[in-house]
Write a protein that holds these residues in place. Structure first.
Motif, PDB file in Angstrom:
ATOM      1  N   GLN A 149       4.236 -26.627  10.432  1.00  0.00           N
ATOM      2  CA  GLN A 149       5.566 -27.202  10.576  1.00  0.00           C
ATOM      3  C   GLN A 149       6.356 -26.106  11.251  1.00  0.00           C
ATOM      4  O   GLN A 149       6.002 -25.009  11.432  1.00  0.00           O
ATOM      5  CB  GLN A 149       6.237 -27.549   9.298  1.00  0.00           C
ATOM      6  N   ASP A 150       7.446 -26.582  11.898  1.00  0.00           N
ATOM      7  CA  ASP A 150       8.412 -25.713  12.686  1.00  0.00           C
ATOM      8  C   ASP A 150       8.956 -24.418  12.078  1.00  0.00           C
ATOM      9  O   ASP A 150       8.868 -23.281  12.428  1.00  0.00           O
ATOM     10  CB  ASP A 150       9.590 -26.490  13.345  1.00  0.00           C
ATOM     11  N   HIS A 151       9.113 -24.770  10.516  1.00  0.00           N
ATOM     12  CA  HIS A 151       9.557 -23.566   9.918  1.00  0.00           C
ATOM     13  C   HIS A 151       8.520 -22.617  10.059  1.00  0.00           C
ATOM     14  O   HIS A 151       8.961 -21.193  10.106  1.00  0.00           O
ATOM     15  CB  HIS A 151       9.941 -23.868   8.510  1.00  0.00           C
ATOM     16  N   GLN A 152       7.316 -22.893   9.554  1.00  0.00           N
ATOM     17  CA  GLN A 152       6.140 -21.675   9.555  1.00  0.00           C
ATOM     18  C   GLN A 152       5.896 -21.066  11.056  1.00  0.00           C
ATOM     19  O   GLN A 152       5.672 -19.982  11.006  1.00  0.00           O
ATOM     20  CB  GLN A 152       5.056 -22.398   9.368  1.00  0.00           C
ATOM     21  N   MET A 153       6.122 -21.648  12.048  1.00  0.00           N
ATOM     22  CA  MET A 153       5.994 -21.202  13.446  1.00  0.00           C
ATOM     23  C   MET A 153       7.097 -20.382  13.775  1.00  0.00           C
ATOM     24  O   MET A 153       6.780 -19.296  14.189  1.00  0.00           O
ATOM     25  CB  MET A 153       5.893 -22.551  14.318  1.00  0.00           C
ATOM     26  N   LEU A 154       8.159 -20.779  13.455  1.00  0.00           N
ATOM     27  CA  LEU A 154       9.525 -19.790  13.715  1.00  0.00           C
ATOM     28  C   LEU A 154       9.726 -18.782  12.989  1.00  0.00           C
ATOM     29  O   LEU A 154       9.927 -17.643  13.453  1.00  0.00           O
ATOM     30  CB  LEU A 154      10.819 -21.021  13.776  1.00  0.00           C
ATOM     31  N   HIS A 155       9.582 -19.069  11.614  1.00  0.00           N
ATOM     32  CA  HIS A 155       9.929 -17.938  10.722  1.00  0.00           C
ATOM     33  C   HIS A 155       8.646 -17.064   9.959  1.00  0.00           C
ATOM     34  O   HIS A 155       8.928 -15.918   9.438  1.00  0.00           O
ATOM     35  CB  HIS A 155      10.665 -18.477   9.435  1.00  0.00           C
ATOM     36  N   VAL A 156       7.490 -17.620  10.096  1.00  0.00           N
ATOM     37  CA  VAL A 156       6.432 -17.038   9.386  1.00  0.00           C
ATOM     38  C   VAL A 156       5.649 -16.213  10.562  1.00  0.00           C
ATOM     39  O   VAL A 156       5.371 -15.215  10.508  1.00  0.00           O
ATOM     40  CB  VAL A 156       5.683 -17.790   8.728  1.00  0.00           C
ATOM     41  N   LEU A 157       5.284 -17.169  11.560  1.00  0.00           N
ATOM     42  CA  LEU A 157       4.883 -16.523  12.948  1.00  0.00           C
ATOM     43  C   LEU A 157       5.739 -15.889  14.025  1.00  0.00           C
ATOM     44  O   LEU A 157       5.072 -15.170  14.647  1.00  0.00           O
ATOM     45  CB  LEU A 157       3.911 -17.562  13.579  1.00  0.00           C
ATOM     46  N   ASP A 158       6.748 -16.169  13.633  1.00  0.00           N
ATOM     47  CA  ASP A 158       8.044 -15.618  14.309  1.00  0.00           C
ATOM     48  C   ASP A 158       7.808 -15.915  15.808  1.00  0.00           C
ATOM     49  O   ASP A 158       8.013 -14.923  16.851  1.00  0.00           O
ATOM     50  CB  ASP A 158       7.901 -13.664  14.130  1.00  0.00           C
ATOM     51  N   LEU A 159       7.514 -17.125  16.320  1.00  0.00           N
ATOM     52  CA  LEU A 159       7.564 -17.544  17.474  1.00  0.00           C
ATOM     53  C   LEU A 159       8.862 -18.167  17.895  1.00  0.00           C
ATOM     54  O   LEU A 159       9.557 -18.485  17.160  1.00  0.00           O
ATOM     55  CB  LEU A 159       6.592 -18.764  17.678  1.00  0.00           C
ATOM     56  N   THR A 160       9.319 -18.063  19.115  1.00  0.00           N
ATOM     57  CA  THR A 160      10.349 -18.626  19.613  1.00  0.00           C
ATOM     58  C   THR A 160      10.204 -20.089  19.830  1.00  0.00           C
ATOM     59  O   THR A 160       9.012 -20.599  19.757  1.00  0.00           O
ATOM     60  CB  THR A 160      10.535 -18.049  21.038  1.00  0.00           C
ATOM     61  N   PRO A 161      11.207 -20.943  19.897  1.00  0.00           N
ATOM     62  CA  PRO A 161      11.037 -22.461  20.090  1.00  0.00           C
ATOM     63  C   PRO A 161      10.163 -22.790  21.297  1.00  0.00           C
ATOM     64  O   PRO A 161       9.226 -23.744  20.983  1.00  0.00           O
ATOM     65  CB  PRO A 161      12.306 -22.934  20.124  1.00  0.00           C
ATOM     66  N   GLN A 162      10.221 -22.237  22.135  1.00  0.00           N
ATOM     67  CA  GLN A 162       9.294 -22.277  23.429  1.00  0.00           C
ATOM     68  C   GLN A 162       7.905 -22.125  23.279  1.00  0.00           C
ATOM     69  O   GLN A 162       6.964 -22.929  23.484  1.00  0.00           O
ATOM     70  CB  GLN A 162       9.963 -21.588  24.785  1.00  0.00           C
ATOM     71  N   GLN A 163       7.696 -20.925  22.467  1.00  0.00           N
ATOM     72  CA  GLN A 163       6.313 -20.645  22.123  1.00  0.00           C
ATOM     73  C   GLN A 163       5.855 -21.651  21.101  1.00  0.00           C
ATOM     74  O   GLN A 163       4.475 -21.763  21.111  1.00  0.00           O
ATOM     75  CB  GLN A 163       6.391 -19.052  21.654  1.00  0.00           C
TER      76      GLN A 163
END
Length: 216
Positions: A149-163
């Motif tokens: 999910q987006d929360h894991q991608m953005l806040h756990v893996l610390d990716l940007t929205p584009q990444q």
């Protein structure tokens, strides 16, 4: 509440790309507006997302679970004027007792089990069922979340929205290569928020332009 207010704009953008979606909504976390909920049922569906989103679902007794899951289902059914078939648990909580209570409460499927996520909020470790295909648990249908999910991608893996969308598209190719389903989970106050509208539209455009891909 801010995300729910923005949700119809996200829905309109999805419809622009002919993409139906399921919106899992908690019934008692914030004030619900019938007009918004009914809008989200068009060309898609509204599903239940527990009542309070307090993270306690997995620790409740079976009887309390049945009461709680029945309450959110009936509330959303009344507010949306449509049937409520699906359920997704807050924090993607899952166990056999929740599934049994969902079946007893009249749900048709659950969508709470991740294929894989970097850090499950209960264990703070990587976690997942490891399959990209729908399956049944004691006869009850489960639609796994096949992409983190987006929360894991953005806040756990610390990716940007584009990444995030670039990583999702790579994962999508891997899932497709084995004939699995690609299930995306975004929030209207996370990746699909007003600030990231252009990025979210890029994601939708990438999905519909995939060859040999059916969207449901």
């Amino acid at each position: 509440s801010e995300g729910l207010h923005w949700a119809p704009k996200v829905k309109k953008l999805e419809e622009k790309y002919d993409l139906p979606s399921a919106w899992f909504i908690p019934s008692n976390r914030y004030s619900l507006k019938d007009e918004i909920i009914k809008t989200l049922t068009n060309f898609g569906e509204v599903g239940a997302h527990d009542t309070k989103h307090d993270g306690k679902l997995a620790s409740l007794s079976k009887q309390v679970l049945i009461e709680r899951l029945s309450d959110v289902r009936q509330t959303l059914k009344k507010r949306s004027e449509s049937h409520i078939h699906g359920f997704r648990a807050p924090l993607l909580q899952h166990n056999f007792q929740i599934l049994e209570a969902l079946h007893t409460s009249g749900y048709a499927y659950d969508a709470s089990v991740p294929t894989w996520e970097p850090k499950h909020p209960y264990t703070m470790k990587a976690h997942g069922i490891g399959t990209v295909f729908p399956f049944k648990i004691n006869g009850f249908p489960e639609v796994p979340l096949t992409l983190p999910q987006d929360h894991q991608m953005l806040h756990v893996l610390d990716l940007t929205p584009q990444q995030t969308i670039e990583a999702w598209m790579q994962m999508m190719q891997e899932v497709k290569s084995v004939g699995g389903i690609c299930v995306f989970l975004t929030h209207p106050n996370e990746l699909a928020n007003q600030k990231n509208q252009n990025v979210y539209e890029e994601l939708l455009n990438n999905i519909v332009n995939q060859k040999d891909t059916d969207t449901i």
